[in-house]
Design an enzyme around this catalytic site. Structure first.
Site, PDB file in Angstrom:
ATOM      1  N   LYS A  73       0.672  -1.128  -0.105  1.00 34.01           N
ATOM      2  CA  LYS A  73      -0.091   0.060  -0.031  1.00 34.01           C
ATOM      3  C   LYS A  73       0.834   1.110  -0.003  1.00 34.01           C
ATOM      4  CE  LYS A  73      -4.036   1.877   2.378  1.00 34.01           C
ATOM      5  NZ  LYS A  73      -4.883   1.858   3.581  1.00 34.01           N
ATOM      6  N   SER A 148      -9.660   2.140   2.484  1.00 34.33           N
ATOM      7  CA  SER A 148      -8.901   2.651   1.799  1.00 34.33           C
ATOM      8  C   SER A 148      -7.960   1.671   1.175  1.00 34.33           C
ATOM      9  CB  SER A 148      -8.117   3.865   2.557  1.00 34.33           C
ATOM     10  OG  SER A 148      -7.405   3.206   3.428  1.00 34.33           O
ATOM     11  N   SER A 172     -10.080  -0.316   6.920  1.00 35.15           N
ATOM     12  CA  SER A 172      -9.566  -0.256   5.440  1.00 35.15           C
ATOM     13  C   SER A 172      -8.844  -1.554   4.955  1.00 35.15           C
ATOM     14  CB  SER A 172      -8.604   0.928   5.492  1.00 35.15           C
ATOM     15  OG  SER A 172      -9.572   2.215   5.160  1.00 35.15           O
TER      16      SER A 172
HETATM   17  N1  GLN Z   1     -13.328   4.496   5.921  1.00 38.96           N
HETATM   18  C1  GLN Z   1     -12.801   4.796   7.124  1.00 38.96           C
HETATM   19  C2  GLN Z   1     -12.256   6.239   7.105  1.00 38.96           C
HETATM   20  O1  GLN Z   1     -12.689   6.626   6.035  1.00 38.96           O
HETATM   21  C3  GLN Z   1     -11.522   3.826   7.640  1.00 38.96           C
HETATM   22  C4  GLN Z   1     -10.377   4.274   6.878  1.00 38.96           C
HETATM   23  C5  GLN Z   1      -9.068   3.491   7.459  1.00 38.96           C
HETATM   24  O2  GLN Z   1      -9.424   2.236   7.867  1.00 38.96           O
HETATM   25  N2  GLN Z   1      -7.841   3.811   7.162  1.00 38.96           N
HETATM   26  O3  GLN Z   1     -12.065   6.741   8.048  1.00 38.96           O
END
Ligand code: GLN
Length: 476
Positions: A73, A148, A172
């Site tokens: 990532k 993400s 995410s």
């Molecule tokens: N979808 C969540 C957010 O937007 C989690 C993001 C993540 O886990 N990095 O904060």
């Protein structure tokens, strides 16, 4: 899968070079439309693969991950390579050191195939907030892969790599794994070093693997975990190994009734997960309904504390210490240092990052700190205690990973609240700092297309391997 690949390379049934070439060919074929990878290091990959073959030819034993490529990532530092976190702000940033996880994986001989796409600074549930454009879901390219870590999940699902690393702050790793029909594991907070991970919300972030099978994520987890002097939230804590002959008989799995009664839960997702619960019962599992009064406030706690932590973590993206400083070079209008900050942040941060920085600055400001941030911290403690108690009654908790299968590109991006609700089942694990995993539960049909559904299991604090044993036993 990784074990088989390893055996094939070791026995010379398959050369490491050919294996990596096969993956590279798939990337060439699919990446243009899927956009799972932002960069691929073809030359380095081939050179490393050749070196592994040479070692094998000399009859040397290779490690389990040796020569196996993975997707990284783009918020994890890889020395000498661009590490953009999906943001224009870091478009020109080359990491000057390796993250601890990368270092460990290098030592294990794993090959970094390239960097995977992600929501800007890991904020999002769809990978649409990446400045490089969205990743698409390999099951249906009109849909998002989740986020993400959407690039990592799509790369594994499309077989561009056998596994990838993601980061999980509120879901995410698990949510995109669910959307793409792969396994995604977020370890206990403190199991895996965050050194070299571009921070989103430091007390929630955790790095973890995505792969096709539970066995594979367990393998990777064993390599990346452990205390790191460079991250003082990690500790050395022993745990029982993954049990080969693990039996579900007599085990206790908890369900939170509200999770299944929620209006937002898609019917087909519900039945798919319930089928797996039936399967668990047939294996001799006792299903226990548990009550969690505060857990449902996890989303609220998260969206306050996380924005506060983002506002302070992104303060370094000021165009000087880190980030975009074209304003300095090109824009003669920058009269003073404040102008430099303003221009850089205005130009190089996307709308979601700005929204969260502003919200976070507000909840941390004098007068509101006690009312919001401190209050949220207190509730987080209560949730942790509550969760601890529940785990005196049950071994794991089970739920859907997300309320619905993958949604359409563009469907939610203009409605942040809708997008935030995606995290309803996942975020509790980050608030309580416990391990969580998403495994495929089945397939549903939407508009004539097959879409995967994820099932989430949450485990006790520091009992990651035990959670993995459960997940393995419940795998399709
Ligand atoms: N979808 C969540 C957010 O937007 C989690 C993001 C993540 O886990 N990095 O904060």
């Amino acid at each position: 899968m990784i074990k088989e690949l390893n055996q094939k390379i070791q026995s010379r049934e398959l050369s490491c070079l050919d294996l990596n070439k096969e993956y590279l060919a798939i990337i060439k074929e699919k990446n243009e439309s899927l956009r799972a990878f932002l960069e691929v290091y073809e030359k380095e990959v081939l050179a490393q693969a050749e070196a592994v073959d040479k070692k094998v030819n000399r009859k040397k034993k290779i490690g389990l991950l040796e020569g196996i490529p993975y997707g990284l990532k783009d918020n994890v530092c890889l020395q000498g390579k661009r590490t953009s976190a999906g943001s224009r702000m870091l478009n020109n940033y080359q990491a000057v050191y390796d993250a601890t996880v990368v270092k460990k994986l290098k030592e294990a001989g794993a090959i970094v195939m390239g960097k995977t796409n992600m929501d800007e600074f890991a904020m999002g549930s769809s990978t649409e907030s990446s400045v490089f454009g969205p990743t698409k879901n390999p099951w249906d390219e009109s849909r998002v892969p989740g986020g993400s870590s959407g690039g990592s999940a799509a790369a594994v699902a499309a077989e561009m790599v056998p596994w990838a690393l993601g980061s999980d702050t509120g879901g995410s790793i698990r949510q995109p794994a669910g959307f793409c029909g792969v396994v995604g594991f977020k370890p206990t907070y403190g199991r895996v070093s965050r050194y070299g991970l571009i921070a989103m919300a430091s007390s929630y972030d955790q790095i973890g693997p995505l792969a096709k099978t539970v066995e594979d994520v367990a393998l990777i987890y064993q390599v990346i975990k452990g205390k790191d002097v460079k991250d003082n939230t990690t500790i050395e804590k022993s745990e029982a190994d993954l049990e080969d002959n693990f039996s579900l008989k007599g085990k206790k799995i908890g369900i939170v009734k509200e999770f299944f009664d929620s209006e937002g839960l898609d019917k087909k997702v519900k039945t798919t997960v319930e089928k797996r619960i039936e399967f668990a019962k047939e294996q001799g599992v006792e299903i226990i309904e548990v009550k969690l009064d505060y857990f449902k406030h996890s989303l609220a706690v998260y969206y306050i504390m996380m924005t506060a932590e983002i506002s302070s973590n992104l303060a370094r993206m000021d165009g000087i210490r880190f980030g975009f400083n074209e304003s300095l070079e090109k824009d003669a209008k920058a009269k003073d240092i404040l102008d430099v900050y303003n221009f850089s942040r205005e130009m190089a941060l996307g709308p979601e990052s700005k929204r969260r920085v502003i919200l976070g600055t507000y909840v941390l400001s004098a007068g509101y700190y006690d009312a919001y941030y401190k209050k949220a911290q207190k509730i987080r403690e209560i949730i942790k205690q509550e969760v601890k108690k529940v785990f005196e009654q049950v071994d794991v908790l089970i739920s859907p990973t997300s309320p619905k299968p993958a949604f359409k590109l563009g469907e939610k991006i203009s409605d942040p609240l809708q997008l935030y609700l995606e995290d309803i089942y996942t975020v509790g694990a980050n608030v309580a700092m416990i391990p969580g995993i998403s495994i495929p539960a089945g397939i549903v049909s939407e508009d004539g297309k097959d879409l995967p559904v994820g099932l989430q299991l949450l485990g006790r604090w520091w009992e990651d391997e035990k959670l993995l044993s459960f997940a393995k036993a419940l795998e399709l």
